[in-house]
Write a protein that holds these residues in place. Sequence first.
Motif, mmCIF file in Angstrom:
data_model
loop_
_atom_site.group_PDB
_atom_site.id
_atom_site.type_symbol
_atom_site.label_atom_id
_atom_site.label_comp_id
_atom_site.label_asym_id
_atom_site.label_seq_id
_atom_site.Cartn_x
_atom_site.Cartn_y
_atom_site.Cartn_z
ATOM 1 N N LEU A 5 -36.717 77.278 -37.009
ATOM 2 C CA LEU A 5 -36.271 76.219 -36.319
ATOM 3 C C LEU A 5 -37.512 75.728 -35.796
ATOM 4 N N LEU A 6 -37.638 74.392 -35.836
ATOM 5 C CA LEU A 6 -38.803 73.420 -35.598
ATOM 6 C C LEU A 6 -39.446 73.792 -34.141
ATOM 7 N N TYR A 7 -38.793 73.608 -33.188
ATOM 8 C CA TYR A 7 -39.314 73.645 -31.783
ATOM 9 C C TYR A 7 -39.533 74.960 -31.266
ATOM 10 N N THR A 8 -38.472 75.755 -31.536
ATOM 11 C CA THR A 8 -38.504 77.209 -30.954
ATOM 12 C C THR A 8 -39.365 78.208 -31.970
ATOM 13 N N GLY A 9 -39.587 77.878 -33.120
ATOM 14 C CA GLY A 9 -40.067 78.690 -34.160
ATOM 15 C C GLY A 9 -39.109 79.985 -34.520
ATOM 16 N N ARG A 10 -37.810 80.029 -34.038
ATOM 17 C CA ARG A 10 -37.014 80.975 -34.320
ATOM 18 C C ARG A 10 -36.591 81.066 -35.678
ATOM 19 N N SER A 11 -36.457 82.211 -36.324
ATOM 20 C CA SER A 11 -35.911 82.316 -37.764
ATOM 21 C C SER A 11 -34.417 82.799 -37.501
ATOM 22 N N GLN A 12 -33.530 82.285 -38.110
ATOM 23 C CA GLN A 12 -32.078 82.300 -37.710
ATOM 24 C C GLN A 12 -31.436 82.118 -39.131
ATOM 25 N N SER A 13 -30.391 82.702 -39.341
ATOM 26 C CA SER A 13 -29.386 82.652 -40.494
ATOM 27 C C SER A 13 -29.204 81.118 -40.882
ATOM 28 N N LYS A 14 -29.279 80.935 -42.199
ATOM 29 C CA LYS A 14 -28.876 79.717 -42.639
ATOM 30 C C LYS A 14 -27.489 79.289 -42.461
ATOM 31 N N ASP A 15 -26.380 80.269 -42.405
ATOM 32 C CA ASP A 15 -25.260 80.233 -42.165
ATOM 33 C C ASP A 15 -24.632 79.729 -40.653
ATOM 34 N N THR A 16 -25.619 79.762 -39.972
ATOM 35 C CA THR A 16 -25.380 79.465 -38.468
ATOM 36 C C THR A 16 -25.510 78.063 -38.130
ATOM 37 N N ASN A 17 -25.466 77.306 -39.204
ATOM 38 C CA ASN A 17 -25.795 75.681 -38.742
ATOM 39 C C ASN A 17 -24.301 75.152 -38.222
ATOM 40 N N GLY A 18 -24.385 74.174 -37.264
ATOM 41 C CA GLY A 18 -23.108 73.650 -36.822
ATOM 42 C C GLY A 18 -23.217 73.067 -35.442
ATOM 43 N N GLY A 19 -22.507 72.920 -34.642
ATOM 44 C CA GLY A 19 -22.660 72.237 -33.177
ATOM 45 C C GLY A 19 -22.441 73.058 -32.033
ATOM 46 N N ASP A 20 -22.131 74.682 -32.380
ATOM 47 C CA ASP A 20 -22.011 75.533 -31.536
ATOM 48 C C ASP A 20 -23.157 75.914 -30.614
ATOM 49 N N ALA A 21 -23.138 76.450 -29.593
ATOM 50 C CA ALA A 21 -24.331 77.002 -28.734
ATOM 51 C C ALA A 21 -24.921 77.994 -29.722
ATOM 52 N N ASP A 22 -26.253 77.911 -29.779
ATOM 53 C CA ASP A 22 -27.081 78.837 -30.457
ATOM 54 C C ASP A 22 -27.066 78.644 -31.798
ATOM 55 N N ASN A 23 -26.165 77.698 -32.491
ATOM 56 C CA ASN A 23 -26.255 77.024 -33.906
ATOM 57 C C ASN A 23 -27.510 76.405 -34.003
ATOM 58 N N TRP A 24 -28.089 76.023 -35.261
ATOM 59 C CA TRP A 24 -28.814 75.063 -35.532
ATOM 60 C C TRP A 24 -28.284 73.745 -36.062
ATOM 61 N N ASN A 25 -28.750 72.676 -35.694
ATOM 62 C CA ASN A 25 -28.254 71.410 -36.337
ATOM 63 C C ASN A 25 -29.768 70.581 -36.965
ATOM 64 N N ARG A 26 -29.180 69.425 -37.109
ATOM 65 C CA ARG A 26 -30.310 68.463 -37.717
ATOM 66 C C ARG A 26 -30.787 67.448 -36.884
ATOM 67 N N GLU A 27 -32.061 67.998 -36.598
ATOM 68 C CA GLU A 27 -32.831 67.063 -35.672
ATOM 69 C C GLU A 27 -33.560 65.694 -36.191
ATOM 70 N N HIS A 28 -33.452 64.768 -35.847
ATOM 71 C CA HIS A 28 -34.232 63.498 -36.225
ATOM 72 C C HIS A 28 -35.359 63.524 -35.453
ATOM 73 N N VAL A 29 -36.338 63.748 -36.145
ATOM 74 C CA VAL A 29 -37.736 63.693 -35.277
ATOM 75 C C VAL A 29 -38.139 62.251 -34.853
ATOM 76 N N ARG A 47 -44.543 72.383 -29.472
ATOM 77 C CA ARG A 47 -45.273 73.421 -29.487
ATOM 78 C C ARG A 47 -46.688 73.293 -30.378
ATOM 79 N N ASP A 48 -47.682 73.992 -29.876
ATOM 80 C CA ASP A 48 -48.860 73.478 -30.530
ATOM 81 C C ASP A 48 -48.939 73.611 -32.285
ATOM 82 N N GLU A 49 -47.939 74.864 -32.631
ATOM 83 C CA GLU A 49 -48.191 75.088 -33.961
ATOM 84 C C GLU A 49 -47.407 73.976 -34.906
ATOM 85 N N VAL A 50 -46.542 73.121 -34.254
ATOM 86 C CA VAL A 50 -45.954 71.950 -35.155
ATOM 87 C C VAL A 50 -46.399 70.584 -34.456
ATOM 88 N N LYS A 51 -47.311 70.343 -33.569
ATOM 89 C CA LYS A 51 -47.787 69.307 -33.128
ATOM 90 C C LYS A 51 -48.082 68.322 -34.433
#
Length: 257
Positions: free
Chosen positions: A84-108, A168-172
């Motif tokens: 994940l871009l901002y957190t740097g967290r590695s997360q299951s590809k299958d947890t995409n969606g709109g619920d809490a702690d899911n990942w979704n599509r950020e328009h930078v 975060r610095d790693e993705v500035k």
Amino acid sequence: MKTTRLKSLSLLLGIALVAIPVPSAAASTADDYYQDAIGKTGPELEAALHQIISSGTTTLSYDEVWDALKVTDEDPDNTGNVVLLYTGRSQSKDTNGGDADNWNREHVWAKSHGDFGTAPGPGTDVHHLRPTDVSVNSERGNKDFDMGGGEVTEAPGNFTDGDSWEPRDEVKGDVARMIFYMSVRYEGEDGFADLEVNDEVDNGSAPHIGRVSVLKQWHEQDPPDAAEQRRNQVIFDQFQHNRNPFIDHPEWVAEIW
């Protein structure tokens, strides 16, 4: 009040001393790809790059973006996950969606800046779409990019205030190069707004995002790394068949802005 934070001198020196080359095959491809831009500067360079990255591309649907991000942002240490871009967290590809702690599509480049929504085109361009934590995405909202603010509780290392977001610095640098790409790629054609980077914040629904002066600093502070180069190549090979020129040629940022 906005504040300024810089990486430690040792980190900056570490970045300066470590050069991660593009694989030779990718370098050869990129050399051919940019043939019509080589030697140009300023507006002529920008016009040439716009033509290059707009020609012969494949446009994805918004649903297809889900599958693309599972490839472009795959965790090399765990191929069942995305990073994940901002957190740097590695997360299951299958947890995409709109619920809490899911990942979704950020328009930078926030989609309200130019009101392009999620229609095929800028709204589905994978060069600036990244997997992010749902609530962190919401907290970023459509803010411009700048230094300062309070630290984001769910994404330490990121900072925000009422009108801006500092990743975060790693993705500035990644963020800066995505914004520069969008500014060159979309020039008011095909019914979409003419996207332009500027040196302001609180741009609202205008087709602008800032601050360009800060984005240029981030671009220098955090040069392209192997993961960003890989992502650029995957998008070229497997999805849109175009490239982000500011990953391949970081020096072109100063030539245009």
